[in-house]
Motif scaffolding. Structure first.
Motif, PDB file in Angstrom:
ATOM      1  N   ASP A   1      21.391  33.786  29.672  1.00 26.09           N
ATOM      2  CA  ASP A   1      20.358  33.118  28.880  1.00 26.09           C
ATOM      3  C   ASP A   1      20.673  33.307  27.407  1.00 26.09           C
ATOM      4  O   ASP A   1      21.193  34.342  26.991  1.00 26.09           O
ATOM      5  N   LYS A   2      20.345  32.267  26.630  1.00 23.35           N
ATOM      6  CA  LYS A   2      20.563  32.231  25.180  1.00 23.35           C
ATOM      7  C   LYS A   2      22.049  32.263  24.838  1.00 23.35           C
ATOM      8  O   LYS A   2      22.502  33.006  23.971  1.00 23.35           O
ATOM      9  N   CYS A   3      22.810  31.450  25.566  1.00 24.44           N
ATOM     10  CA  CYS A   3      24.239  31.341  25.264  1.00 24.44           C
ATOM     11  C   CYS A   3      24.789  30.022  25.819  1.00 24.44           C
ATOM     12  O   CYS A   3      24.129  29.344  26.609  1.00 24.44           O
TER      13      CYS A   3
ATOM     14  N   GLY B   1      24.769  32.128  20.379  1.00 29.58           N
ATOM     15  CA  GLY B   1      23.551  31.825  21.144  1.00 29.58           C
ATOM     16  C   GLY B   1      22.372  32.445  20.440  1.00 29.58           C
ATOM     17  O   GLY B   1      22.141  32.177  19.263  1.00 29.58           O
ATOM     18  N   ASP B   2      21.617  33.297  21.196  1.00 29.61           N
ATOM     19  CA  ASP B   2      20.529  34.064  20.604  1.00 29.61           C
ATOM     20  C   ASP B   2      19.492  33.127  19.985  1.00 29.61           C
ATOM     21  O   ASP B   2      19.294  32.003  20.435  1.00 29.61           O
ATOM     22  N   ASN B   3      18.839  33.607  18.921  1.00 28.45           N
ATOM     23  CA  ASN B   3      17.735  32.860  18.328  1.00 28.45           C
ATOM     24  C   ASN B   3      18.181  31.476  17.850  1.00 28.45           C
ATOM     25  O   ASN B   3      19.174  31.347  17.141  1.00 28.45           O
ATOM     26  N   ARG B   4      17.440  30.459  18.232  1.00 32.10           N
ATOM     27  CA  ARG B   4      17.695  29.060  17.869  1.00 32.10           C
ATOM     28  C   ARG B   4      19.118  28.622  18.214  1.00 32.10           C
ATOM     29  O   ARG B   4      19.651  27.684  17.637  1.00 32.10           O
ATOM     30  N   GLY B   5      19.720  29.319  19.147  1.00 30.39           N
ATOM     31  CA  GLY B   5      21.063  28.955  19.604  1.00 30.39           C
ATOM     32  C   GLY B   5      22.111  29.004  18.514  1.00 30.39           C
ATOM     33  O   GLY B   5      23.201  28.461  18.664  1.00 30.39           O
TER      34      GLY B   5
ATOM     35  N   PHE C   1      14.581  38.994  18.495  1.00 31.44           N
ATOM     36  CA  PHE C   1      15.192  37.848  17.822  1.00 31.44           C
ATOM     37  C   PHE C   1      15.506  36.729  18.826  1.00 31.44           C
ATOM     38  O   PHE C   1      16.564  36.131  18.793  1.00 31.44           O
ATOM     39  N   ASP C   2      14.573  36.508  19.747  1.00 33.74           N
ATOM     40  CA  ASP C   2      14.773  35.523  20.828  1.00 33.74           C
ATOM     41  C   ASP C   2      16.070  35.808  21.576  1.00 33.74           C
ATOM     42  O   ASP C   2      16.799  34.886  21.983  1.00 33.74           O
ATOM     43  N   GLY C   3      16.380  37.049  21.734  1.00 34.30           N
ATOM     44  CA  GLY C   3      17.598  37.412  22.419  1.00 34.30           C
ATOM     45  C   GLY C   3      17.448  38.803  22.990  1.00 34.30           C
ATOM     46  O   GLY C   3      16.348  39.174  23.376  1.00 34.30           O
TER      47      GLY C   3
ATOM     48  N   GLU D   1      22.388  24.634  15.650  1.00 38.59           N
ATOM     49  CA  GLU D   1      21.615  23.875  16.641  1.00 38.59           C
ATOM     50  C   GLU D   1      20.344  23.265  16.055  1.00 38.59           C
ATOM     51  O   GLU D   1      19.711  22.443  16.686  1.00 38.59           O
ATOM     52  N   TYR D   2      19.943  23.687  14.869  1.00 39.11           N
ATOM     53  CA  TYR D   2      18.773  23.069  14.222  1.00 39.11           C
ATOM     54  C   TYR D   2      19.262  22.357  12.963  1.00 39.11           C
ATOM     55  O   TYR D   2      20.290  22.713  12.395  1.00 39.11           O
ATOM     56  N   THR D   3      18.525  21.352  12.500  1.00 38.88           N
ATOM     57  CA  THR D   3      19.022  20.464  11.440  1.00 38.88           C
ATOM     58  C   THR D   3      18.669  20.934  10.031  1.00 38.88           C
ATOM     59  O   THR D   3      19.109  20.333   9.061  1.00 38.88           O
TER      60      THR D   3
HETATM   61  C1  F6R Z   1      17.168  29.663  21.883  1.00 43.27           C
HETATM   62  C2  F6R Z   1      15.730  29.456  22.055  1.00 43.27           C
HETATM   63  C3  F6R Z   1      14.800  29.952  21.010  1.00 43.27           C
HETATM   64  C4  F6R Z   1      14.196  28.799  20.226  1.00 43.27           C
HETATM   65  C5  F6R Z   1      13.215  29.317  19.167  1.00 43.27           C
HETATM   66  C6  F6R Z   1      12.457  28.199  18.465  1.00 43.27           C
HETATM   67  O1  F6R Z   1      17.862  29.032  22.910  1.00 43.27           O
HETATM   68  O2  F6R Z   1      15.300  28.870  23.012  1.00 43.27           O
HETATM   69  O3  F6R Z   1      15.408  30.852  20.146  1.00 43.27           O
HETATM   70  O4  F6R Z   1      15.201  28.022  19.634  1.00 43.27           O
HETATM   71  O5  F6R Z   1      12.239  30.144  19.751  1.00 43.27           O
HETATM   72  O6  F6R Z   1      11.908  27.411  19.454  1.00 43.27           O
HETATM   73  P1  F6R Z   1      11.052  26.117  19.166  1.00 43.27           P
HETATM   74  O7  F6R Z   1      11.899  25.211  18.309  1.00 43.27           O
HETATM   75  O8  F6R Z   1      10.780  25.580  20.524  1.00 43.27           O
HETATM   76  O9  F6R Z   1       9.821  26.623  18.457  1.00 43.27           O
END
Ligand code: F6R
Ligand code: MG
Ligand code: MG
Length: 369
Positions: A131-133, A265-269, A287-289, A348-350
């Motif tokens: 997960d997260k990768c 990976g990890d937070n926000r990919g 950190f979402d990881g 992964e985010y703009t």
């Molecule tokens: C990584 C992941 C999380 C989200 C982050 C923001 O794969 O799923 O780190 O990218 O929590 O999520 P949103 O954009 O849904 O608020």
């Protein structure tokens, strides 16, 4: 009779952010698998979760890419999505990127790894789930576990393995079709390294033993942002690895995971962190990881699965978990600078791209003196 093992996984919603599916979702998937067995579609099955992803492990005789099996998995994820929606969970149906099922989950969001074989007298195998990768997380441990005698001592000690393994590697940035190359270790060793050093672009799809022609490992290769055209969650791959006898031992396959290698990976990919080997059904937190990988060992006999052995649930891996935390904290201390955050092509985010566009217009050229 050939036994097929299919592992199909998806994030269909989770509790408390992107952390784990609810008990009700997991129970629904288990109920579906029990029904699949009693209906005769499946020989056996198990349901686990790794972070926010539910993985269905299914055995059957329908071969790889069976529309029946893929539809069963898709419909299961539609049902877990319905539960996630009814419970108000976050990201309900996140990995179901298409509205209608069209024969195969590949290209539709869920990740899948499948393998079909004549069972050996005893058939041990490992299911890895991340997960997260991205799928490139398997490049390092699969290549090292099969091709490097530091880990696979069998390359030196077991005559069967001396001829090495062929690596089927996919160019995951090519979206028109499957673009693959087959390279043999040891002969093509450095060419394999040249590709695998870029795990966001070139990804091991399968490993075949040169001496026997038997497939030893398969891994999912889906890159969700290529399917959806934008970030919708990291790919969170799965892999199946057969072990022992003519293949590396289970311990040799696990050995490279002791590095806690850095991956994207990890937070926000969008961050590089150390992969943490975790117990089954572990959650996501800091950190979402961090990026996590679970490993379940089974034997399959006439399609029936034994109990699972939770391969990272052993004191040795506590040390590696501590090491992974320390490595992650080290790179996290660098925040967004340099290699801590993904390069421009993997963000992964703009937000950064949009900010740069705006700032670019404010740059001025200084007059030459
Ligand atoms: C990584 C992941 C999380 C989200 C982050 C923001 O794969 O799923 O780190 O990218 O929590 O999520 P949103 O954009 O849904 O608020
Ligand atoms: Mg998610
Ligand atoms: Mg996930």
């Amino acid at each position: 009779m050939k036994t097929t093992i299919s592992v199909i996984k998806a994030d269909t919603g989770s509790v408390g952010g992107h952390n784990r599916p609810s008990e009700a979702m997991v129970e629904k998937a288990r109920e579906r698998v029990r029904k699949g067995i009693s209906d005769g579609l499946l020989l056996d099955g198990r349901v686990t979760f790794t972070g926010d992803d539910i993985a269905l492990l299914m055995t059957h005789t329908k071969g790889t890419d069976s529309p029946d099996i893929h539809k069963f998995a898709w419909d299961t994820f539609v049902e877990t999505t319905a539960i996630a929606k009814s419970e108000g969970l976050y990201g309900a149906g996140q990995d179901l990127l298409k509205n209608a099922f069209s024969g195969n989950v590949r290209g539709m969001g869920p990740g899948s790894a499948e393998i079909a074989f004549e069972e050996r007298t005893a058939e041990p195998f490992i299911v890895f789930a991340g997960d997260k990768c991205g799928p490139g997380v398997f490049n390092y441990p699969l290549f090292e576990g099969f091709a490097n005698p530091y880990h696979n001592a069998g390359l030196l000690l077991a005559p069967d393995m001396k001829a090495g393994f062929t690596f089927h590697i996919m160019d995951v940035n090519y979206t028109e079709a499957d673009r693959v190359i087959m390279l043999k270790a040891p002969a093509d060793y450095y060419d394999i390294c040249t590709l695998l050093r870029d795990p966001n672009h070139y990804v091991i799809e399968s490993v075949v033993e040169n001496a026997t022609g038997l497939t030893a490992a398969v891994a999912s290769t889906a890159r969700l942002h290529n399917i959806a055209g934008k970030y919708v969650g990291k790919d969170d791959p799965v892999a199946i690895v057969r072990s022992q006898k003519q293949f590396p031992s289970t311990g040799e396959i696990l050995s490279p995971w002791a590095l806690a290698h850095y991956t994207l990976g990890d937070n926000r990919g969008s961050h590089h962190v150390a992969v943490m080997p975790v117990k089954q059904n572990s959650i996501i937190s800091f950190f979402d990881g961090p990026t996590i990988i679970s490993a379940a060992g089974y034997c399959v006999h006439e399609g029936k699965l034994t109990d699972a052995v939770d391969l990272f649930d052993q004191p040795f891996w506590d040390t590696i978990r501590t090491k992974a935390s320390e490595k992650t904290l080290d790179i996290r201390a660098q925040g967004f600078y340099g290699p801590a955050m993904a390069g421009m092509d993997e963000l992964e985010y703009t937000g950064v791209v949009e900010n740069l566009k705006r700032l670019d217009e404010k740059f001025t050229l200084r007059e030459k003196k």
